[in-house]
Design a protein around this motif. Structure first.
Motif, short mmCIF file in Angstrom:
data_model
loop_
_atom_site.label_atom_id
_atom_site.label_comp_id
_atom_site.label_asym_id
_atom_site.label_seq_id
_atom_site.Cartn_x
_atom_site.Cartn_y
_atom_site.Cartn_z
N ASN A 22 33.51 36.92 30.90
CA ASN A 22 33.54 38.39 30.95
C ASN A 22 32.67 38.93 32.08
OD1 ASN A 22 35.37 38.74 28.87
ND2 ASN A 22 33.79 38.89 27.31
N ASP A 23 31.51 38.31 32.28
CA ASP A 23 30.64 38.74 33.38
C ASP A 23 31.32 38.52 34.73
OD1 ASP A 23 28.71 39.44 31.53
OD2 ASP A 23 27.43 37.68 31.92
N PHE A 24 31.99 37.40 34.87
CA PHE A 24 32.68 37.11 36.12
C PHE A 24 33.80 38.14 36.34
CE2 PHE A 24 35.67 35.18 39.00
CZ PHE A 24 34.86 34.56 39.94
N VAL A 25 34.57 38.38 35.29
CA VAL A 25 35.67 39.36 35.38
C VAL A 25 35.13 40.73 35.76
CG1 VAL A 25 37.40 40.60 34.01
CG2 VAL A 25 37.23 38.10 33.84
N ALA A 26 34.02 41.13 35.15
CA ALA A 26 33.43 42.44 35.45
C ALA A 26 33.02 42.55 36.92
CB ALA A 26 32.23 42.70 34.55
N GLY A 27 32.72 41.42 37.54
CA GLY A 27 32.31 41.42 38.93
C GLY A 27 33.43 41.20 39.93
N MET A 28 34.65 41.08 39.43
CA MET A 28 35.78 40.87 40.35
C MET A 28 36.04 42.14 41.15
SD MET A 28 38.44 38.51 38.12
CE MET A 28 39.59 38.22 39.49
N THR A 29 36.30 41.96 42.43
CA THR A 29 36.58 43.09 43.30
C THR A 29 38.02 43.56 43.12
OG1 THR A 29 37.37 41.74 45.12
CG2 THR A 29 34.97 42.17 45.03
N GLU A 30 38.29 44.74 43.61
CA GLU A 30 39.66 45.26 43.56
C GLU A 30 40.62 44.32 44.30
OE1 GLU A 30 42.51 47.24 42.01
OE2 GLU A 30 40.45 47.82 41.55
N ALA A 31 40.15 43.77 45.41
CA ALA A 31 40.99 42.84 46.18
C ALA A 31 41.28 41.58 45.36
CB ALA A 31 40.31 42.46 47.49
N ARG A 51 50.28 26.83 39.31
CA ARG A 51 51.44 27.56 39.82
C ARG A 51 51.85 28.69 38.87
NH1 ARG A 51 52.46 22.35 40.22
NH2 ARG A 51 53.99 22.32 38.53
N ARG A 52 51.60 28.50 37.58
CA ARG A 52 52.07 29.45 36.57
C ARG A 52 51.33 30.78 36.62
NH1 ARG A 52 50.23 27.01 31.86
NH2 ARG A 52 48.38 28.32 32.08
N ASP A 53 50.03 30.75 36.51
CA ASP A 53 49.25 31.98 36.39
C ASP A 53 49.12 32.67 37.74
OD1 ASP A 53 48.88 31.42 33.68
OD2 ASP A 53 47.10 30.22 34.09
N LYS A 54 49.48 33.96 37.77
CA LYS A 54 49.49 34.72 39.02
C LYS A 54 48.40 35.77 39.11
CE LYS A 54 53.25 32.63 40.35
NZ LYS A 54 53.04 31.40 41.07
N ASN A 55 47.70 36.00 37.97
CA ASN A 55 46.69 37.05 37.96
C ASN A 55 45.77 36.88 36.74
OD1 ASN A 55 48.11 38.26 35.70
ND2 ASN A 55 49.54 39.09 37.21
N LEU A 56 44.77 37.74 36.66
CA LEU A 56 43.81 37.68 35.57
C LEU A 56 44.49 37.86 34.22
CD1 LEU A 56 40.93 37.63 34.43
CD2 LEU A 56 40.76 40.08 35.01
N LEU A 167 37.32 30.22 33.75
CA LEU A 167 36.31 30.59 34.74
C LEU A 167 36.48 29.78 36.02
CD1 LEU A 167 33.86 32.33 35.39
CD2 LEU A 167 32.43 30.58 34.31
N LYS A 168 36.76 28.50 35.90
CA LYS A 168 37.00 27.67 37.09
C LYS A 168 38.20 28.18 37.88
CE LYS A 168 34.93 23.47 35.29
NZ LYS A 168 35.17 22.22 34.57
N LYS A 169 39.24 28.60 37.18
CA LYS A 169 40.42 29.13 37.85
C LYS A 169 40.09 30.42 38.59
CE LYS A 169 44.66 28.69 36.54
NZ LYS A 169 46.00 28.77 35.96
N LEU A 170 39.33 31.29 37.94
CA LEU A 170 38.97 32.56 38.58
C LEU A 170 38.05 32.34 39.77
CD1 LEU A 170 38.50 34.86 35.47
CD2 LEU A 170 40.52 34.59 36.92
N LYS A 171 37.14 31.39 39.68
CA LYS A 171 36.27 31.08 40.80
C LYS A 171 37.07 30.51 41.97
CE LYS A 171 31.91 30.38 38.35
NZ LYS A 171 30.89 29.41 37.92
N ALA A 172 38.08 29.69 41.67
CA ALA A 172 38.94 29.16 42.73
C ALA A 172 39.72 30.29 43.40
CB ALA A 172 39.89 28.10 42.16
N HIS A 173 40.15 31.27 42.60
CA HIS A 173 40.85 32.43 43.15
C HIS A 173 39.92 33.23 44.06
CE1 HIS A 173 43.41 35.89 43.58
NE2 HIS A 173 42.53 36.67 42.95
N ARG A 174 38.69 33.46 43.61
CA ARG A 174 37.71 34.18 44.43
C ARG A 174 37.51 33.47 45.76
NH1 ARG A 174 32.44 36.24 41.73
NH2 ARG A 174 33.76 38.07 41.48
N LYS A 175 37.38 32.17 45.73
CA LYS A 175 37.21 31.39 46.95
C LYS A 175 38.41 31.56 47.88
CE LYS A 175 36.21 26.67 48.45
NZ LYS A 175 36.06 25.28 48.02
N ASN A 176 39.62 31.54 47.30
CA ASN A 176 40.81 31.76 48.11
C ASN A 176 40.83 33.15 48.73
OD1 ASN A 176 41.88 29.24 47.63
ND2 ASN A 176 43.41 29.93 46.16
N CYS A 177 40.39 34.13 47.98
CA CYS A 177 40.35 35.51 48.51
C CYS A 177 39.36 35.63 49.65
CB CYS A 177 40.00 36.49 47.39
SG CYS A 177 41.32 36.76 46.20
#
Length: 180
Positions: A22-31, A51-56, A167-177
């Motif tokens: 939840n803390d990570f999600v709260a810190g996600m940017t609009e981008a 490949r399946r998941d496209k967003n939060l 959380l690992k998936k979201l961190k990988a997405h942040r890195k890609n962004c």
């Protein structure tokens, strides 16, 4: 954190890992929130979920659906209705298709709905865990319907471990962004 092996550890790890998520999600940017997930450039990410998941929303709904599996499975078996953890026709070799169906089912679910659903189901899972003693959760063979596993291992898998996966998936997405 080591995989929980007691009720106390389960409850603490589930709460802590959801808080981290939840803390990570709260810190996600609009981008980060508006950029579709794309892990195709990483050859190490071969599992279908990359490949399946496209967003939060997709990630949160996946967690919610697995909470539902646990809740329905435990409640059915407690009521005397023998039921496997994965609903027919799925098994541990084909559960990827089930996950894909979960994804398809929720394409019109909003992010806000997904967040509320996850908060509610997390609370329901922990409330259900509270009904069991430490021995009932973490001793093998207590419940015939849990097979060769301790019931608590299912609770760990759908909470603390799954939150860590998300959380690992979201961190990988942040890195890609950041790279893109």
């Amino acid at each position: 954190m080591a995989r929980p092996t007691s009720k106390t550890d389960l409850m603490q790890a589930a709460a802590a890992n959801l808080q981290k998520l939840n803390d990570f999600v709260a810190g996600m940017t609009e981008a980060e929130l508006s950029t579709p997930f794309d892990f195709s450039a990483d050859e190490k990410k071969k599992e279908a979920h990359w490949r399946r998941d496209k967003n939060l929303r997709d990630v949160l709904i996946h967690l919610w659906e697995w909470h539902q599996l646990l809740l329905k499975w435990v409640q059915a078996n407690q009521a005397g209705e023998e039921r496997p953890f994965l609903p027919a026709p799925y098994n541990w070799k084909t559960y990827g298709q089930m996950n894909q169906e979960f994804w398809e089912r929720h394409q019109s679910t909003s992010l806000a709905e997904a967040q509320a659903m996850l908060a509610q189901s997390h609370a329901a899972v922990l409330a259900l865990a509270e009904e069991f003693s430490n021995e009932q959760l973490f001793s093998k063979g207590v419940f015939k319907w849990a097979g060769n596993n301790a019931l608590g291992s299912y609770f760990v898998s759908v909470t603390a471990s799954h939150y860590d996966w998300a959380l690992k998936k979201l961190k990988a997405h942040r890195k890609n962004c950041a790279v893109g």
